[in-house]
Scaffold this active site. Structure first.
Site, short mmCIF file in Angstrom:
data_model
loop_
_atom_site.label_atom_id
_atom_site.label_comp_id
_atom_site.label_asym_id
_atom_site.label_seq_id
_atom_site.Cartn_x
_atom_site.Cartn_y
_atom_site.Cartn_z
N ARG A 232 -31.74 -9.68 35.49
CA ARG A 232 -31.86 -8.33 34.95
C ARG A 232 -30.65 -8.01 34.09
O ARG A 232 -29.51 -8.32 34.44
CB ARG A 232 -31.97 -7.30 36.09
CG ARG A 232 -33.32 -7.32 36.80
CD ARG A 232 -34.43 -6.81 35.88
NE ARG A 232 -35.74 -6.71 36.52
CZ ARG A 232 -36.66 -7.65 36.47
NH1 ARG A 232 -36.42 -8.77 35.84
NH2 ARG A 232 -37.84 -7.46 37.04
N GLU A 261 -34.44 -2.73 27.09
CA GLU A 261 -35.50 -3.59 26.55
C GLU A 261 -36.67 -2.75 26.05
O GLU A 261 -37.04 -1.78 26.71
CB GLU A 261 -35.98 -4.57 27.64
CG GLU A 261 -34.88 -5.54 28.07
CD GLU A 261 -35.35 -6.57 29.09
OE1 GLU A 261 -36.53 -6.54 29.47
OE2 GLU A 261 -34.53 -7.40 29.51
N HIS A 280 -36.73 -11.85 27.18
CA HIS A 280 -37.19 -11.69 28.56
C HIS A 280 -38.54 -12.38 28.78
O HIS A 280 -39.48 -11.80 29.31
CB HIS A 280 -37.28 -10.21 28.95
CG HIS A 280 -37.12 -9.99 30.42
ND1 HIS A 280 -36.59 -8.84 30.96
CD2 HIS A 280 -37.41 -10.79 31.48
CE1 HIS A 280 -36.57 -8.94 32.29
NE2 HIS A 280 -37.07 -10.12 32.62
#
Length: 309
Positions: A232, A261, A280
């Site tokens: 994360r 994000e 990601h």
């Protein structure tokens, strides 16, 4: 409205194998970028018994709009986008599809580690520009080096096996891990920062470990350390990392997750040669998509079955 119980997916789709398990439900999709207001409206309209979380956040307002809600099931392993305290207060279970994307994320961590150690991205760009840097470039050999893993769940342990297979020494910190294999030496964080030649993050984000990697902890590492983050973004103080890369304290960073994000453009990381970026996608493979969907669906069914037992 059909007579079937409703289930909301905070995304635009779900694997067919997962949908087959959810045949008794009216599955409602919230779309690829659901905002809180969208989810509240859908909950008020459909009063779901379950929510499968792919994108966006699920907080108290969403839960309060769905009085029948019994379970919030994450399509993946990280539950930081779900307000777990609010869920607990309302008697709603939160489940994660633990391990469903472990192979995919561990492979991404390995790819980023190798890209950093072997300067894959920079050498590729130089070659395409017509250069031949054999006489001036030396890569880092990972064999015999120490990798420190923060988090030793399904992903961390799988990645540890990969590193062990390459001849790396593996140390790890995880206060919750039990029955670790002999190939992983359990250490405290201070030891991990001090001894690691490379560090890879594999832990969930909690209020306690936000900005775990910061100016102070980076200063405690070996000069020239490699940092990999497929967990994360909030685990890393991005400004401190940028300073550490620029100063050479961190040789290179391979990052698949970010504080915000999608990553804002322009971003301070853009154009920094020793920072390798991916959007990601560590857990985004065809296999993981099926595994996470099936895992999330099974968790819904398990919780609802227990509630009716």
């Amino acid at each position: 409205m059909s007579g079937r119980r409703a289930l909301i997916v905070t995304g635009a789709d779900l694997a067919p194998q997962a949908l087959a398990l959810l045949d008794d439900f009216e599955v409602v999709y919230a779309g690829k970028t659901p905002q809180e207001a969208d989810l509240v409206a859908l909950c008020k309209q459909h009063d779901p018994v379950a929510i499968i979380v792919r994108y966006g956040k699920v907080g108290a307002a969403v839960m309060d709009a769905a009085p029948s809600l019994r379970v919030i099931s994450k399509h993946g392993s990280g539950t930081d986008t779900i307000d777990k305290d609010a869920a607990k207060a309302r008697g709603i279970e939160v489940r994660a599809a633990a391990g469903a994307n472990a192979a995919a994320v561990a492979e991404q961590a390995l790819a980023l580690l190798l890209a950093c150690a072997k300067s894959v991205v920079q050498l590729d760009a130089r070659m395409h520009a017509g250069h031949w840097d054999k006489a001036t470039h030396k890569s880092v050999e990972l064999h015999g080096r120490t990798i420190g893993l923060v988090g030793l769940g399904a992903i961390g342990q799988r990645f540890a096996r990969m590193c062990d297979a390459m001849g790396m020494k593996v140390i790890g910190f995880d206060p919750f891990a039990q029955n670790l294999p002999s190939t992983i030496r359990s250490v405290d964080l201070a030891t991990l920062w001090r001894e690691s030649d490379a560090i890879s993050l594999h832990c969930p984000l909690t209020p306690e470990n936000r900005n775990l990697v910061n100016a102070q902890t980076l200063q405690a590492t070996k000069r020239g350390v490699i940092l990999v983050n497929t967990a994360r973004g909030g685990l890393v103080d991005e400004a401190a990392l940028l300073d550490a890369v620029r100063s050479g304290q961190v040789m290179a960073a391979g990052l698949d997750s970010f504080a915000v994000e999608p990553m804002a453009a322009p971003h301070p990381f853009h154009g920094v040669p020793n920072i390798v970026l991916s959007p990601h996608i560590g857990g985004v493979t065809s296999d993981a998509y099926v595994n996470m969907g099936v895992g999330a669906a099974k968790n819904v069914l398990d919780v609802l079955a227990a509630a009716h037992a």
